[in-house]
Design a protein around this motif. Structure first.
Motif, PDB file in Angstrom:
ATOM      1  N   LEU A 100       0.778  -1.006   0.178  1.00 54.20           N
ATOM      2  CA  LEU A 100       0.015   0.121   0.420  1.00 54.20           C
ATOM      3  C   LEU A 100       0.810   1.195  -0.168  1.00 54.20           C
ATOM      4  O   LEU A 100       0.212   2.197  -0.637  1.00 54.20           O
ATOM      5  N   ARG A 101       2.393   1.413   1.018  1.00 57.25           N
ATOM      6  CA  ARG A 101       2.925   2.333   0.894  1.00 57.25           C
ATOM      7  C   ARG A 101       3.335   2.577  -0.177  1.00 57.25           C
ATOM      8  O   ARG A 101       3.525   3.971  -1.050  1.00 57.25           O
ATOM      9  N   THR A 169      -4.027   1.233  11.901  1.00 61.42           N
ATOM     10  CA  THR A 169      -2.465   1.687  11.575  1.00 61.42           C
ATOM     11  C   THR A 169      -2.459   2.519   9.774  1.00 61.42           C
ATOM     12  O   THR A 169      -1.760   3.465  10.135  1.00 61.42           O
ATOM     13  N   LEU A 170      -3.237   2.405   9.521  1.00 59.53           N
ATOM     14  CA  LEU A 170      -2.756   2.950   8.122  1.00 59.53           C
ATOM     15  C   LEU A 170      -3.650   3.986   8.128  1.00 59.53           C
ATOM     16  O   LEU A 170      -3.034   5.522   7.698  1.00 59.53           O
ATOM     17  N   GLU A 178       5.944  12.156   7.699  1.00 57.82           N
ATOM     18  CA  GLU A 178       7.276  12.034   7.569  1.00 57.82           C
ATOM     19  C   GLU A 178       7.495  11.495   8.564  1.00 57.82           C
ATOM     20  O   GLU A 178       8.558  10.800   8.290  1.00 57.82           O
ATOM     21  N   ASN A 179       7.375  11.079  10.112  1.00 59.49           N
ATOM     22  CA  ASN A 179       8.292  11.019  10.936  1.00 59.49           C
ATOM     23  C   ASN A 179       7.608   9.529  11.387  1.00 59.49           C
ATOM     24  O   ASN A 179       8.285   8.551  12.475  1.00 59.49           O
ATOM     25  N   TYR A 180       6.111   9.028  10.864  1.00 55.61           N
ATOM     26  CA  TYR A 180       5.401   8.424  10.716  1.00 55.61           C
ATOM     27  C   TYR A 180       5.840   7.247   9.970  1.00 55.61           C
ATOM     28  O   TYR A 180       6.011   7.400   8.878  1.00 55.61           O
ATOM     29  N   ASP A 181       6.195   5.774  10.551  1.00 55.73           N
ATOM     30  CA  ASP A 181       7.101   5.252   9.441  1.00 55.73           C
ATOM     31  C   ASP A 181       6.175   3.935   9.982  1.00 55.73           C
ATOM     32  O   ASP A 181       5.481   3.039  10.899  1.00 55.73           O
ATOM     33  N   SER A 186       3.151  -0.733  12.123  1.00 57.33           N
ATOM     34  CA  SER A 186       2.336  -1.513  11.892  1.00 57.33           C
ATOM     35  C   SER A 186       2.186  -3.110  12.794  1.00 57.33           C
ATOM     36  O   SER A 186       1.973  -3.922  13.289  1.00 57.33           O
ATOM     37  N   GLN A 187       3.804  -2.535  12.962  1.00 58.13           N
ATOM     38  CA  GLN A 187       4.353  -4.215  12.960  1.00 58.13           C
ATOM     39  C   GLN A 187       4.282  -3.695  15.048  1.00 58.13           C
ATOM     40  O   GLN A 187       3.995  -4.529  15.203  1.00 58.13           O
TER      41      GLN A 187
END
Length: 199
Positions: A100-101, A169-170, A178-181, A186-187
């Motif tokens: 999705l990313r 999470t999405l 930007e600071n959201y990995d 999600s993990q």
């Protein structure tokens, strides 16, 4: 498998052009600010061609989600059989977020989420006939039968918790910049949920 006739091939190409054009417009302008006329004009097709392939502009999202679900179905076939259901769910979630990313990106996903809230539309997020739900349900049931996952909740209830976690999470990824990995978050989220249901 039979080969496509030139006419069928042209129809598929037209459908793909409409789909790609619409998604690009939705991403740039927002779903509500794009008309069928604009999609038709930009894709250099006709209104008749649009309605041959799609009943409405919302159906374009449904088409994209069918592609995503096809990806999920093919990915699940590639998982090794010797790993636990817990590991399969983790790997499945990881592949989902990467897909999705990298294949859709934030702009399209933001538009998809906003459009999913439109009243009177078929909401693909809550459709439990999707491959996403069926796959998670199968993995949960497999885990319960193998004694890896608690049985105090039904496979359906656990599936709803896990898929809610995925959507959440999405959604956070779309809210935070930007600071959201996406992958890392999600993990962490899915590991916490799995830890709570692990036997």
């Amino acid at each position: 498998m039979s080969r496509l006739t030139p006419r069928k091939l042209k129809a598929l190409q037209t459908k793909q052009r409409i789909l790609e054009t619409a998604l690009e417009l939705f991403s740039k302008k927002g779903f509500d600010h794009v008309t069928v006329d604009e999609i038709v004009s930009k894709s250099q097709t006709s209104k008749g061609a649009f309605y041959v392939h799609f009943n409405s502009k919302y159906e374009i999202f449904l088409e994209k989600f069918k592609e995503i679900d096809d990806f999920y179905a093919s990915f699940i076939q590639s998982l090794p059989s010797g790993i636990s259901s817990h590991e399969k769910i983790l790997l499945f979630t990881q592949s989902q977020m990467i897909y999705l990313r990298d294949s859709l990106g934030k702009d399209i996903m933001r538009t998809v989420y906003m459009s999913g809230l439109i009243p009177a539309q078929v909401n693909y997020f809550s459709n439990t006939d999707r491959n996403l739900y069926k796959i998670v349900f199968t993995l949960v049931k497999e885990g319960q039968e193998a004694g890896e996952i608690k049985t105090d909740l039904s496979p359906n209830e656990i599936t709803m918790l896990i898929t809610r976690c995925m959507r959440g999470t999405l959604y956070d990824w779309l809210l935070f910049e930007e600071n959201y990995d996406l992958l890392d978050e999600s993990q962490k989220f899915i590991r916490t949920i799995l830890g709570g249901i692990q036997k």
